[in-house]
Design a protein around this motif. Structure first.
Motif, PDB file in Angstrom:
ATOM      1  N   LEU A  23       0.822  -1.211   0.000  1.00 41.20           N
ATOM      2  CA  LEU A  23       0.000   0.000   0.000  1.00 41.20           C
ATOM      3  C   LEU A  23       0.859   1.265   0.000  1.00 41.20           C
ATOM      4  CD1 LEU A  23      -3.007  -0.663   2.406  1.00 41.20           C
ATOM      5  CD2 LEU A  23      -3.077  -0.142  -0.022  1.00 41.20           C
ATOM      6  N   ILE A  24       1.925   1.264   0.780  1.00 47.98           N
ATOM      7  CA  ILE A  24       2.826   2.420   0.809  1.00 47.98           C
ATOM      8  C   ILE A  24       3.459   2.614  -0.564  1.00 47.98           C
ATOM      9  CG2 ILE A  24       4.958   3.336   1.798  1.00 47.98           C
ATOM     10  CD1 ILE A  24       4.177   1.826   4.406  1.00 47.98           C
ATOM     11  N   ALA A  25       3.943   1.537  -1.167  1.00 44.21           N
ATOM     12  CA  ALA A  25       4.564   1.637  -2.491  1.00 44.21           C
ATOM     13  C   ALA A  25       3.551   2.091  -3.538  1.00 44.21           C
ATOM     14  CB  ALA A  25       5.169   0.286  -2.882  1.00 44.21           C
ATOM     15  N   LEU A  26       2.326   1.595  -3.462  1.00 47.30           N
ATOM     16  CA  LEU A  26       1.286   2.012  -4.389  1.00 47.30           C
ATOM     17  C   LEU A  26       0.977   3.499  -4.236  1.00 47.30           C
ATOM     18  CD1 LEU A  26      -0.880   1.238  -6.505  1.00 47.30           C
ATOM     19  CD2 LEU A  26      -2.409   0.803  -4.563  1.00 47.30           C
ATOM     20  N   GLY A  27       0.922   3.973  -2.996  1.00 49.74           N
ATOM     21  CA  GLY A  27       0.666   5.388  -2.758  1.00 49.74           C
ATOM     22  C   GLY A  27       1.771   6.279  -3.305  1.00 49.74           C
ATOM     23  N   VAL A  28       3.019   5.861  -3.141  1.00 50.05           N
ATOM     24  CA  VAL A  28       4.135   6.641  -3.683  1.00 50.05           C
ATOM     25  C   VAL A  28       4.102   6.625  -5.202  1.00 50.05           C
ATOM     26  CG1 VAL A  28       6.655   6.735  -3.847  1.00 50.05           C
ATOM     27  CG2 VAL A  28       5.574   6.350  -1.641  1.00 50.05           C
ATOM     28  N   PRO A  34       2.358  10.727 -13.851  1.00 42.59           N
ATOM     29  CA  PRO A  34       1.830  11.948 -14.469  1.00 42.59           C
ATOM     30  C   PRO A  34       0.559  11.740 -15.306  1.00 42.59           C
ATOM     31  CG  PRO A  34       3.547  11.071 -15.847  1.00 42.59           C
ATOM     32  CD  PRO A  34       3.421  10.129 -14.650  1.00 42.59           C
ATOM     33  N   PHE A  35      -0.087  10.581 -15.213  1.00 44.00           N
ATOM     34  CA  PHE A  35      -1.154  10.235 -16.143  1.00 44.00           C
ATOM     35  C   PHE A  35      -2.557  10.504 -15.619  1.00 44.00           C
ATOM     36  CE2 PHE A  35       2.377   7.229 -16.939  1.00 44.00           C
ATOM     37  CZ  PHE A  35       2.800   7.793 -18.125  1.00 44.00           C
ATOM     38  N   ALA A  36      -2.844  10.097 -14.415  1.00 43.12           N
ATOM     39  CA  ALA A  36      -4.217  10.139 -13.915  1.00 43.12           C
ATOM     40  C   ALA A  36      -4.327  11.066 -12.703  1.00 43.12           C
ATOM     41  CB  ALA A  36      -4.675   8.740 -13.531  1.00 43.12           C
ATOM     42  N   LEU A  37      -5.174  12.055 -12.820  1.00 38.29           N
ATOM     43  CA  LEU A  37      -5.363  12.999 -11.722  1.00 38.29           C
ATOM     44  C   LEU A  37      -6.018  12.332 -10.513  1.00 38.29           C
ATOM     45  CD1 LEU A  37      -5.050  15.879 -10.738  1.00 38.29           C
ATOM     46  CD2 LEU A  37      -7.291  16.380 -11.718  1.00 38.29           C
ATOM     47  N   TRP A  38      -6.922  11.369 -10.757  1.00 41.95           N
ATOM     48  CA  TRP A  38      -7.582  10.696  -9.632  1.00 41.95           C
ATOM     49  C   TRP A  38      -6.565   9.928  -8.783  1.00 41.95           C
ATOM     50  CZ3 TRP A  38      -7.095   5.537  -8.980  1.00 41.95           C
ATOM     51  CH2 TRP A  38      -6.700   4.795 -10.089  1.00 41.95           C
ATOM     52  N   ALA A  39      -5.552   9.337  -9.430  1.00 39.09           N
ATOM     53  CA  ALA A  39      -4.532   8.605  -8.678  1.00 39.09           C
ATOM     54  C   ALA A  39      -3.714   9.565  -7.819  1.00 39.09           C
ATOM     55  CB  ALA A  39      -3.626   7.833  -9.628  1.00 39.09           C
ATOM     56  N   TYR A  40      -3.361  10.710  -8.375  1.00 45.79           N
ATOM     57  CA  TYR A  40      -2.630  11.717  -7.618  1.00 45.79           C
ATOM     58  C   TYR A  40      -3.480  12.224  -6.455  1.00 45.79           C
ATOM     59  CZ  TYR A  40      -0.091  15.972  -6.489  1.00 45.79           C
ATOM     60  OH  TYR A  40       0.592  16.952  -5.825  1.00 45.79           O
ATOM     61  N   THR A  41      -4.765  12.365  -6.688  1.00 40.75           N
ATOM     62  CA  THR A  41      -5.664  12.875  -5.652  1.00 40.75           C
ATOM     63  C   THR A  41      -5.717  11.950  -4.439  1.00 40.75           C
ATOM     64  OG1 THR A  41      -7.007  13.893  -7.376  1.00 40.75           O
ATOM     65  CG2 THR A  41      -8.035  13.619  -5.225  1.00 40.75           C
ATOM     66  N   TYR A  42      -5.743  10.654  -4.674  1.00 46.35           N
ATOM     67  CA  TYR A  42      -5.868   9.696  -3.572  1.00 46.35           C
ATOM     68  C   TYR A  42      -4.524   9.137  -3.092  1.00 46.35           C
ATOM     69  CZ  TYR A  42     -10.823   9.862  -4.495  1.00 46.35           C
ATOM     70  OH  TYR A  42     -12.114  10.288  -4.653  1.00 46.35           O
ATOM     71  N   PHE A  44      -2.071  10.443  -1.271  1.00 45.09           N
ATOM     72  CA  PHE A  44      -1.723  10.718   0.124  1.00 45.09           C
ATOM     73  C   PHE A  44      -2.481   9.809   1.075  1.00 45.09           C
ATOM     74  CE2 PHE A  44      -2.481  12.940   4.152  1.00 45.09           C
ATOM     75  CZ  PHE A  44      -1.165  13.038   4.593  1.00 45.09           C
ATOM     76  N   ILE A  45      -3.768   9.627   0.846  1.00 44.40           N
ATOM     77  CA  ILE A  45      -4.568   8.796   1.741  1.00 44.40           C
ATOM     78  C   ILE A  45      -4.139   7.335   1.666  1.00 44.40           C
ATOM     79  CG2 ILE A  45      -6.504   8.389   0.179  1.00 44.40           C
ATOM     80  CD1 ILE A  45      -6.800   9.040   3.929  1.00 44.40           C
ATOM     81  N   VAL A  46      -3.769   6.856   0.483  1.00 48.39           N
ATOM     82  CA  VAL A  46      -3.302   5.472   0.348  1.00 48.39           C
ATOM     83  C   VAL A  46      -1.979   5.293   1.094  1.00 48.39           C
ATOM     84  CG1 VAL A  46      -2.484   3.736  -1.297  1.00 48.39           C
ATOM     85  CG2 VAL A  46      -4.526   5.069  -1.811  1.00 48.39           C
ATOM     86  N   THR A  47      -1.067   6.244   0.952  1.00 47.90           N
ATOM     87  CA  THR A  47       0.210   6.179   1.670  1.00 47.90           C
ATOM     88  C   THR A  47      -0.013   6.258   3.170  1.00 47.90           C
ATOM     89  OG1 THR A  47       1.257   7.264  -0.209  1.00 47.90           O
ATOM     90  CG2 THR A  47       2.515   7.169   1.820  1.00 47.90           C
ATOM     91  N   LEU A  48      -0.906   7.124   3.599  1.00 49.74           N
ATOM     92  CA  LEU A  48      -1.199   7.269   5.024  1.00 49.74           C
ATOM     93  C   LEU A  48      -1.810   6.003   5.605  1.00 49.74           C
ATOM     94  CD1 LEU A  48      -1.251   9.215   7.442  1.00 49.74           C
ATOM     95  CD2 LEU A  48      -3.552   9.854   6.732  1.00 49.74           C
ATOM     96  N   VAL A  49      -2.750   5.405   4.886  1.00 46.25           N
ATOM     97  CA  VAL A  49      -3.372   4.153   5.356  1.00 46.25           C
ATOM     98  C   VAL A  49      -2.322   3.047   5.456  1.00 46.25           C
ATOM     99  CG1 VAL A  49      -4.976   2.317   4.683  1.00 46.25           C
ATOM    100  CG2 VAL A  49      -5.697   4.699   4.593  1.00 46.25           C
ATOM    101  N   GLY A  50      -1.447   2.948   4.458  1.00 44.96           N
ATOM    102  CA  GLY A  50      -0.385   1.941   4.511  1.00 44.96           C
ATOM    103  C   GLY A  50       0.562   2.156   5.675  1.00 44.96           C
TER     104      GLY A  50
END
Length: 62
Positions: A23-28, A34-42, A44-50
């Motif tokens: 999860l941490i690696a996925l968040g980073v 540079p492709f998907a804005l939705w991925a950039y948007t979420y 921080f929360i994915v990294t924080l949860v991991g």
């Protein structure tokens, strides 16, 4: 694979630390792509949860 799933079911440290690390690696990765804005948007929360998950899981039994 069966050991991994049984480790998850028994709340063992190794498999859950692996999931938290993924999860941490996925968040980073989501933060750096540079492709998907939705991925950039979420990202921080994915990294924080991991990270929080890793802290909690590090107290599980070996």
């Amino acid at each position: 694979m069966k050991n991994f799933l049984s480790g998850l079911a028994r709340l063992r440290r190794g498999p859950w630390e692996f999931v938290a690390t993924l999860l941490i690696a996925l968040g980073v990765f989501m933060l750096m792509q540079p492709f998907a804005l939705w991925a950039y948007t979420y990202s921080f929360i994915v990294t924080l949860v991991g990270t929080v998950m890793f802290i909690i899981v590090s107290h599980f039994k070996e």
